[in-house]
Scaffold this active site. Sequence first.
Site, mmCIF file in Angstrom:
data_model
loop_
_atom_site.group_PDB
_atom_site.id
_atom_site.type_symbol
_atom_site.label_atom_id
_atom_site.label_comp_id
_atom_site.label_asym_id
_atom_site.label_seq_id
_atom_site.Cartn_x
_atom_site.Cartn_y
_atom_site.Cartn_z
ATOM 1 N N CYS A 92 -0.301 4.839 5.766
ATOM 2 C CA CYS A 92 1.045 4.626 4.353
ATOM 3 C C CYS A 92 0.300 4.046 4.077
ATOM 4 O O CYS A 92 1.392 2.698 4.058
ATOM 5 C CB CYS A 92 2.291 5.069 4.688
ATOM 6 S SG CYS A 92 3.090 5.209 3.801
ATOM 7 N N LEU A 93 -0.226 3.954 2.670
ATOM 8 C CA LEU A 93 -0.566 3.095 1.661
ATOM 9 C C LEU A 93 -0.677 3.797 0.589
ATOM 10 O O LEU A 93 -1.252 4.746 0.340
ATOM 11 C CB LEU A 93 -2.191 2.428 2.436
ATOM 12 C CG LEU A 93 -3.043 1.207 1.947
ATOM 13 C CD1 LEU A 93 -1.704 -0.352 1.622
ATOM 14 C CD2 LEU A 93 -3.973 0.498 1.983
#
Lengths: 199, 183
Positions: A92-93
């Site tokens: 999750c970036l």
Amino acid sequence: MANIAAQRIQREFKEVIKSEEVAKCAIKVELVNDSFTELKGEIAGPPDTPYEGGNFVLEIKVPETYPFNPPKVRFITKIWHPNISSVTGAICLDILKDQWAAAMTLRTVLLSLQALLSAAEPDDPQDAVVAKQYKEQPDMFRQTAKHWTSVYAGGPAKMPELDDKIRRLTDMGVEEHNARVALSSYNWDLERATEQLFS
Amino acid sequence: MSTAEEQPGPSKPSGSATDEKERDDRTFECNICLDTAKDAVVSMCGHLFCWPCLHKWLETRPTRQVCPVCKAAISKDKVIPLYGRGATKQEDPRNNVPPRPAGQRTEPETSTGFPGFGFGDGGFHMSFGIGAFPFGFFTSTFNFGETRPSPAPRGTPQFEEEQFLSKVFLWVALLFICWLVLA
């Protein structure tokens, strides 16, 4: 594959190889196939983090619409981190999603991931269990992340106490990785982990 | 003659000259395709792109148009084309890509004399009106530029009529001002 994507990956590949981070062994990129659609990345765990001393392997898939859309990246090496799934390695970036910009390169993506390892965002988690531990029991989180680094990423840490708890479960016939996940998720509480595994 | 031809020659002392040339070339690389920019445009934030590359980027995210390098706001109207000297051969007509936006030229300003306060060409006109004070004031005072119709030629009945009206208005105005002062 669209011409621009392949051409750009080739150029970036050269750039990464020449970059000073490669000279310092901080990041690495390898080709998986000849068509430049899939690559293997590697980042070193940043110093002063539980990931120090580990090497984390990444799967990088380059879409046809690259560089207008981000590459698809996930961790192949198992890792204990609030923004990375401990099961699938999904990341999750924001820059790999809506904050992607066409001028970003393989090098900047790998460096961003390395930065993510040193600065987690527990409020925007990928792995809720890890994020909860990170916020509520930071010491336990550091121990766990260090343990995972030593087991899966070749980190230097020796943690006989944790290894011992895992052995207790494997002796009961539990697969080692499952035992590790259960213990990690329950803050290394052997009783609760056992309960969860056998319920 | 040109230094570019001399550099790859056999008398090249070391790799430094080619390195420098390479660095020079890289300065003019498109930030998207990493090739030397073709149909180059530069954003307001100073980043260089090929127009086809930037256009494709803007089309990919029509709702969030940002500079691919620094994420400053960017749009088709806010890029400046770069015209080098040996530039644009039109041998590569790009389908689907609208032509690169044209440069904007503004003519240098030539200051002309003040157009005058609406006194026409000759005679002075007095007009008087009552209205909502500030607006009426502005409309009657600041109508520069638009010249009033010139007064009727002297001697005609229309001229005398206008003179008469002008005097009447002058007196009404004076009376009104007096009344305002005394009241």
